[in-house]
Design a protein around this motif. Sequence first.
Motif, PDB file in Angstrom:
ATOM      1  N   VAL A  66      32.172  78.892  16.714  1.00 32.98           N
ATOM      2  CA  VAL A  66      33.595  78.901  16.396  1.00 32.98           C
ATOM      3  C   VAL A  66      34.309  78.093  17.470  1.00 32.98           C
ATOM      4  CG1 VAL A  66      35.673  80.309  16.117  1.00 32.98           C
ATOM      5  CG2 VAL A  66      33.480  81.130  15.211  1.00 32.98           C
ATOM      6  N   ASP A  67      34.882  76.979  17.046  1.00 30.37           N
ATOM      7  CA  ASP A  67      35.510  76.041  17.993  1.00 30.37           C
ATOM      8  C   ASP A  67      34.555  75.665  19.113  1.00 30.37           C
ATOM      9  OD1 ASP A  67      37.756  76.079  16.445  1.00 30.37           O
ATOM     10  OD2 ASP A  67      38.906  77.404  17.749  1.00 30.37           O
ATOM     11  N   GLY A  68      33.301  75.454  18.742  1.00 33.90           N
ATOM     12  CA  GLY A  68      32.292  74.996  19.694  1.00 33.90           C
ATOM     13  C   GLY A  68      31.633  76.087  20.517  1.00 33.90           C
ATOM     14  N   ASN A  75      29.249  87.407  25.936  1.00 38.89           N
ATOM     15  CA  ASN A  75      30.150  87.144  27.055  1.00 38.89           C
ATOM     16  C   ASN A  75      31.589  87.135  26.541  1.00 38.89           C
ATOM     17  OD1 ASN A  75      30.680  84.479  25.966  1.00 38.89           O
ATOM     18  ND2 ASN A  75      28.723  83.829  26.847  1.00 38.89           N
ATOM     19  N   ALA A  76      32.535  87.054  27.470  1.00 40.71           N
ATOM     20  CA  ALA A  76      33.952  87.147  27.124  1.00 40.71           C
ATOM     21  C   ALA A  76      34.408  85.970  26.267  1.00 40.71           C
ATOM     22  CB  ALA A  76      34.789  87.212  28.401  1.00 40.71           C
ATOM     23  N   VAL A  77      33.855  84.790  26.513  1.00 39.82           N
ATOM     24  CA  VAL A  77      34.238  83.607  25.749  1.00 39.82           C
ATOM     25  C   VAL A  77      33.830  83.760  24.285  1.00 39.82           C
ATOM     26  CG1 VAL A  77      33.904  81.116  25.511  1.00 39.82           C
ATOM     27  CG2 VAL A  77      34.100  82.124  27.789  1.00 39.82           C
ATOM     28  N   ARG A  82      35.114  85.119  18.521  1.00 41.33           N
ATOM     29  CA  ARG A  82      34.939  85.959  17.336  1.00 41.33           C
ATOM     30  C   ARG A  82      36.279  86.482  16.830  1.00 41.33           C
ATOM     31  NH1 ARG A  82      30.252  87.674  20.289  1.00 41.33           N
ATOM     32  NH2 ARG A  82      31.355  89.491  21.143  1.00 41.33           N
ATOM     33  N   ARG A  83      37.199  86.742  17.752  1.00 44.46           N
ATOM     34  CA  ARG A  83      38.514  87.252  17.380  1.00 44.46           C
ATOM     35  C   ARG A  83      39.367  86.231  16.628  1.00 44.46           C
ATOM     36  NH1 ARG A  83      40.507  90.463  22.855  1.00 44.46           N
ATOM     37  NH2 ARG A  83      39.319  92.397  22.513  1.00 44.46           N
TER      38      ARG A  83
END
Length: 287
Positions: A66-68, A75-77, A82-83
């Motif tokens: 998602v967007d690369g 991990n947090a990224v 996912r959100r």
Amino acid sequence: MSIELKNISYTYMPRTPFERLALDNISITIPEGKITAIAGHTGSGKSTLIQHFNGLLKPDTGSVLVDGVDIGKKNAVAKEARRKVGIVFQYPEYQLFEETVAKDIAFGPVNIGCGEVETMERVKQSMDFVGLDYDKYANRSPFHLSGGQKRRAAIAGILALKPKYLVLDEPTAGLDPKGRESLMEKFRKLHKESGTTIVLISHNMDNIASYADNVIILNKGKITLEAPPDEAFSQQEVISKAGLELPEVKAILNELAKNGLNIRNDAYTMEKAVQEIVEALRGQRKC
């Protein structure tokens, strides 16, 4: 940016007598800022596919970006990526659970860390968008709403999360024609005004013809067609093999052409079809 699926495969109940391959080596890209339709008959794998978009299901093989960002990472990224994807499942009204409409819609924003003021603003904006008056419905039990109002309240709960990518799984299922048109026009408005990327999951080819910029046909867990609507609807055999039907106006134009009317039959919306029929009839008068 985009949602990108690379060589995704997924099997239900592996290594059991009930093992079933639901997705078979699928690679697709959902471009940002467009309305992409994914069509397929019941059991084609549509709902399984979209649950990979935000990590509800994890592929047996392959990756989802998602967007690369690979959303399979822990991990947090990846969590933030996912959100970005909000999914409105078929019959979302069955997911209502809070004691009031406002609390149900606020549940998502609260759980992603929005403050009280921001949450209230999102609730009001979402209710206004779906046509539920805040003063009238905010403190009502969602279980005392009509079926159509429940659907709108549930959708408002997803919109309150402000997803960059909005996935709609048969969003008009069970609604009457007026309700279907009203709801789809709201999604078109959202797309135009906010630039929200929309993924429309449906077997209703008339809806797809009216709203989609790109069409993906899914059949038995495989992508059999990916093209703009005009090109997709010209491939009647592929659509038929997938257990789908052409848009009604396209089928009518095909029949008119078969019965001798000198008409272009590449239109797939009502407006274009009417224009083609009028021009064909004018041409016949001149002859």
